[in-house]
Each structure stands twice: as C-alpha cells, then as structure tokens.
Design a protein around this motif. Structure first.
Motif, PDB file in Angstrom:
ATOM      1  N   ASN A  64      -3.091  -0.710  11.322  1.00 38.94           N
ATOM      2  CA  ASN A  64      -3.420  -0.181   9.995  1.00 38.94           C
ATOM      3  C   ASN A  64      -4.424   0.976  10.011  1.00 38.94           C
ATOM      4  O   ASN A  64      -5.137   1.201   9.041  1.00 38.94           O
TER       5      ASN A  64
ATOM      6  N   GLU B 162      -3.798   3.884   7.275  1.00 37.69           N
ATOM      7  CA  GLU B 162      -4.176   3.457   5.911  1.00 37.69           C
ATOM      8  C   GLU B 162      -5.700   3.448   5.741  1.00 37.69           C
ATOM      9  O   GLU B 162      -6.226   3.822   4.697  1.00 37.69           O
TER      10      GLU B 162
ATOM     11  N   LYS C 187      -6.831   6.997   5.340  1.00 37.64           N
ATOM     12  CA  LYS C 187      -6.513   7.445   3.976  1.00 37.64           C
ATOM     13  C   LYS C 187      -7.577   6.952   3.000  1.00 37.64           C
ATOM     14  O   LYS C 187      -8.028   7.701   2.134  1.00 37.64           O
TER      15      LYS C 187
ATOM     16  N   VAL D 276      -9.332  -2.021   2.181  1.00 37.44           N
ATOM     17  CA  VAL D 276      -8.436  -1.613   3.277  1.00 37.44           C
ATOM     18  C   VAL D 276      -9.148  -1.877   4.600  1.00 37.44           C
ATOM     19  O   VAL D 276     -10.287  -1.468   4.792  1.00 37.44           O
TER      20      VAL D 276
END
Length: 136
Positions: free
Chosen positions: A15, A18, A21, A126
């Motif tokens: 991940n 992500e 981001k 996240v």
C-alpha cells in the motif's frame, strides 16, 4: 535499541502508493519511488538516545534523520514539506515518529519483528507496511 542498528534493504511493501497519495506526494515522485525499488536504510545509534537514520532511494533521494529521543527535530516528508517530529522509543526495539497535521496525524514506526525491520507508515486512515531484510 541495538537490535535496529545496522543496514537494511527493502524486501517488500504493501500500500505504498496509496500512502504517498495521502501525504500529497506528486505523481512524478510516486512513480519514481515505485520504479527505483529496493531502498536501503542505515540506522546508527552513536550515543544514548541519539540516532541517525539514512534512507537511500537510488536515483530519487537520500534522506537523513538526525535526532534524539523525545526532542522535536525538523524532518522532511516525501512531498517535500518540512515538519517538526518527535520520536519515542517503545519496548526497547521500536522507534515511533509522530507529527500532528491537518488532515490526520502522520506516524511512522520502525521495529524488529523476527529477522525483519518492519516500517509501518500511517497518514490519517491510510497505512502502509514496508519490510526490510538486514544487509550483512
């Protein structure tokens, strides 16, 4: 904390894009970080609560964190923003880096689990896990 001292090479990650981001990292830097894999990390502990961590991402960047446990220091996150970060030590084998930001706290930990250094990164809701193998 001596268990974390040494040189490490990224083995696998989950991940990561992500997470980048969520930090606001540009598309260019995100793609470069994914194209040039296998960064290395060197952790030094020259004295007591003083640490120097050097993360080398080939072609992209070398990032040095020089800090003392419990003392705020200026750090730079992957999107280029500078931040004040405080590091705590947990259980003798885990370093936790924390900074509070709008849009959610940014927390990074490094700990030894079995024979791997596990780096857990969280921005808001996240998260990402990066696992490193020791370089001999």
């Amino acid at each position: 904390m001596a268990k974390l001292v040494g040189r490490w090479k990224l083995d696998r990650t989950e991940n990561f894009e992500e997470y980048m981001k969520a930090l606001g990292v540009s598309v260019f830097i995100r793609k470069a970080a994914l194209i040039f894999p296998n960064p290395t990390c060197e952790i030094q502990n020259p004295a007591g609560g003083h640490f120097i961590i050097t993360m080398n991402v080939p072609v992209v960047m070398t990032h040095v964190q020089d800090f003392r446990i419990g003392e705020p220091f200026e750090d730079m996150i992957p999107n280029g923003d500078k931040q004040m970060t405080v590091v705590s030590e947990e259980g003798g084998s885990k370093l936790v880096f924390k900074e509070e930001r709008e849009g959610g706290d940014h927390v990074v930990s490094r700990e030894l689990i079995k024979d791997e250094m596990v780096m857990t990164l969280r921005k808001g809701n996240v998260s990402c896990v990066r696992k490193f193998k020791r370089i001999i």
